[in-house]
Design a protein around this motif. Structure first.
Motif, short mmCIF file in Angstrom:
data_model
loop_
_atom_site.label_atom_id
_atom_site.label_comp_id
_atom_site.label_asym_id
_atom_site.label_seq_id
_atom_site.Cartn_x
_atom_site.Cartn_y
_atom_site.Cartn_z
N LYS A 1 25.92 109.77 -74.89
CA LYS A 1 25.47 111.11 -74.54
C LYS A 1 25.24 111.26 -73.04
O LYS A 1 25.31 112.37 -72.50
CB LYS A 1 24.19 111.44 -75.29
CG LYS A 1 24.34 111.54 -76.81
CD LYS A 1 22.99 111.79 -77.46
CE LYS A 1 23.12 111.83 -78.99
NZ LYS A 1 21.80 112.02 -79.64
N VAL A 2 24.93 110.14 -72.36
CA VAL A 2 24.54 110.23 -70.96
C VAL A 2 25.46 109.45 -70.02
O VAL A 2 25.23 109.44 -68.81
CB VAL A 2 23.09 109.72 -70.76
CG1 VAL A 2 22.11 110.60 -71.51
CG2 VAL A 2 22.96 108.27 -71.21
N SER A 3 26.47 108.79 -70.55
CA SER A 3 27.31 107.99 -69.67
C SER A 3 28.73 107.91 -70.20
O SER A 3 29.01 108.20 -71.36
CB SER A 3 26.74 106.56 -69.53
OG SER A 3 26.79 105.88 -70.77
N GLY A 4 29.62 107.51 -69.30
CA GLY A 4 31.01 107.29 -69.67
C GLY A 4 31.63 106.26 -68.74
O GLY A 4 31.29 106.20 -67.55
N ASP A 5 32.52 105.44 -69.26
CA ASP A 5 33.19 104.41 -68.47
C ASP A 5 34.64 104.30 -68.90
O ASP A 5 34.94 104.27 -70.10
CB ASP A 5 32.52 103.04 -68.65
CG ASP A 5 31.20 102.94 -67.91
OD1 ASP A 5 31.24 102.65 -66.70
OD2 ASP A 5 30.15 103.15 -68.54
N VAL A 6 35.53 104.18 -67.92
CA VAL A 6 36.94 103.89 -68.17
C VAL A 6 37.36 102.84 -67.15
O VAL A 6 37.14 103.01 -65.95
CB VAL A 6 37.83 105.14 -68.04
CG1 VAL A 6 39.30 104.75 -68.12
CG2 VAL A 6 37.49 106.16 -69.11
N SER A 7 37.95 101.75 -67.63
CA SER A 7 38.39 100.67 -66.74
C SER A 7 39.79 100.25 -67.16
O SER A 7 40.03 99.99 -68.34
CB SER A 7 37.43 99.49 -66.81
OG SER A 7 37.87 98.42 -65.99
N ILE A 8 40.71 100.17 -66.18
CA ILE A 8 42.09 99.80 -66.46
C ILE A 8 42.54 98.75 -65.45
O ILE A 8 42.28 98.89 -64.24
CB ILE A 8 43.02 101.03 -66.41
CG1 ILE A 8 42.51 102.11 -67.37
CG2 ILE A 8 44.45 100.64 -66.77
CD1 ILE A 8 43.31 103.38 -67.35
N GLU A 9 43.24 97.72 -65.93
CA GLU A 9 43.65 96.61 -65.08
C GLU A 9 45.12 96.29 -65.29
O GLU A 9 45.62 96.29 -66.41
CB GLU A 9 42.80 95.38 -65.39
CG GLU A 9 43.07 94.17 -64.50
CD GLU A 9 42.13 93.03 -64.81
OE1 GLU A 9 41.18 92.81 -64.04
OE2 GLU A 9 42.36 92.34 -65.82
N THR A 10 45.81 95.99 -64.20
CA THR A 10 47.23 95.63 -64.28
C THR A 10 47.38 94.14 -64.53
O THR A 10 46.41 93.37 -64.43
CB THR A 10 47.96 95.97 -62.98
OG1 THR A 10 47.55 95.06 -61.95
CG2 THR A 10 47.72 97.40 -62.55
N THR A 11 48.60 93.73 -64.83
CA THR A 11 48.91 92.31 -64.84
C THR A 11 49.05 91.85 -63.39
O THR A 11 48.88 92.64 -62.46
CB THR A 11 50.23 92.06 -65.62
OG1 THR A 11 50.40 90.66 -65.80
CG2 THR A 11 51.42 92.63 -64.86
N CYS A 12 49.36 90.58 -63.18
CA CYS A 12 49.52 90.07 -61.82
C CYS A 12 50.87 90.53 -61.26
O CYS A 12 51.92 90.23 -61.83
CB CYS A 12 49.44 88.54 -61.83
SG CYS A 12 49.26 87.80 -60.19
N LEU A 13 50.82 91.26 -60.15
CA LEU A 13 52.02 91.82 -59.53
C LEU A 13 52.25 91.19 -58.16
O LEU A 13 51.30 90.83 -57.46
CB LEU A 13 51.88 93.33 -59.38
CG LEU A 13 51.72 94.11 -60.69
CD1 LEU A 13 51.38 95.57 -60.40
CD2 LEU A 13 52.97 94.01 -61.55
N ALA A 14 53.51 91.07 -57.79
CA ALA A 14 53.85 90.45 -56.51
C ALA A 14 53.38 91.31 -55.35
O ALA A 14 53.36 92.54 -55.41
CB ALA A 14 55.36 90.25 -56.42
N GLY A 15 52.99 90.64 -54.25
CA GLY A 15 52.56 91.35 -53.05
C GLY A 15 51.12 91.81 -53.17
O GLY A 15 50.32 91.30 -53.94
#
Length: 277
Positions: free
Chosen positions: A254-268
């Protein structure tokens, strides 16, 4: 005429110094081998010496510890051919120490050498198509696009929360350093260091039907980008994938929200880093 010189048996030579040297060298070799192995690490997973150096050091220790008693066997046997007063005690004892050194030091040394060979073969491989599929700018742009879609699907306004971007170094398939990108949005009306009781926090949890209504669209967004549903581990939604996206998480009350997204290991990319918006 009686001979006044008392008869005595011939003096026997057992190669005692070869035995002593071989016996002292073996435990010293064990300690030296361990020191060579430990010198390759400054902490869990942090190699400060290459496998090549560890292999070379291990081979030197093994050759010395097995070579000295083996040399003693050869020398004492040659002496015995010329002088029968040299017994077989020395060659046999030295042979035992040579076998012990070869077995106790040679086996782990071969393991290090195999690891070095496998490491060199892995480093010689080209990067995979997935690892080179996105540049830093493309990864950051596409990751933010997915994150913003997930926030909107959650029924939240991106402007009401805080967006954070993290990067961290990671090993690629050929052991070069790449970058993992993380995009996170979080919003809460509860101050940091929330002093409320567990019962008060539980009161902020959404009813099951409303929670499912809120997170169902997020699941669809994650599925659209190739992620599959798995055990959420305390989050409301968790998706993992085998493509350029590795993991996504979402949670809402009711008082909070979270979204977290992570990639795989990418070159560079920059490796370790942090950016805050």
């Amino acid at each position: 005429m009686i001979d006044d010189v008392a008869w005595s048996p011939p003096r026997r030579r057992n190669g005692i110094w070869w035995i002593v040297a071989s016996g002292l060298l073996l435990p010293a070799g064990w300690v030296a081998w361990l020191l060579v192995a430990l010198a390759g690490y400054s902490g869990a997973g942090n190699s400060t010496h290459s496998l090549a150096e560890q292999t070379t050091g291990s081979i030197v220790v093994t050759v010395v510890c097995a070579g000295v008693p083996l040399t003693g066997v050869v020398v004492l046997l040659v002496q015995r051919r010329r002088d029968r007063s040299v017994t077989l005690v020395g060659p046999v004892a030295c042979a035992v120490f040579a076998v012990l050194a070869a077995g106790t030091l040679g086996y782990p040394t071969s393991g290090v050498a195999q690891s070095w060979t496998a490491d060199e073969e892995r480093r010689a491989q080209p990067l995979t198509e997935l690892e080179t599929s996105r540049s830093q700018a493309e990864a950051e742009r596409d990751l933010a696009d997915v994150g913003e879609r997930a926030v909107r699907a959650l029924g939240e306004d991106l402007r009401t929360g805080e967006v954070e971007r993290y990067t961290r170094g990671c090993p690629l398939s050929n052991l070069e350093q790449g970058t993992q990108y993380t995009w996170r949005w979080s919003a809460t009306s509860v101050p940091e260091g929330d002093p409320r009781s567990d019962a008060e926090r539980a009161a902020d949890e959404l009813p099951a039907d409303e929670l499912e209504r809120r997170i169902a669209p997020v699941r669809e967004v994650l599925r659209d980008v190739g992620l599959r549903d798995v055990d959420p581990y305390g989050w409301d939604v968790r998706g993992v994938g085998d493509g350029w996206l590795q993991e996504a998480l979402a949670h809402v009350t009711k008082v909070s929200g979270d979204v977290s997204i992570e990639t795989t290991c990418l070159a560079g990319g920059p490796g370790d880093g942090y950016d805050d918006e």
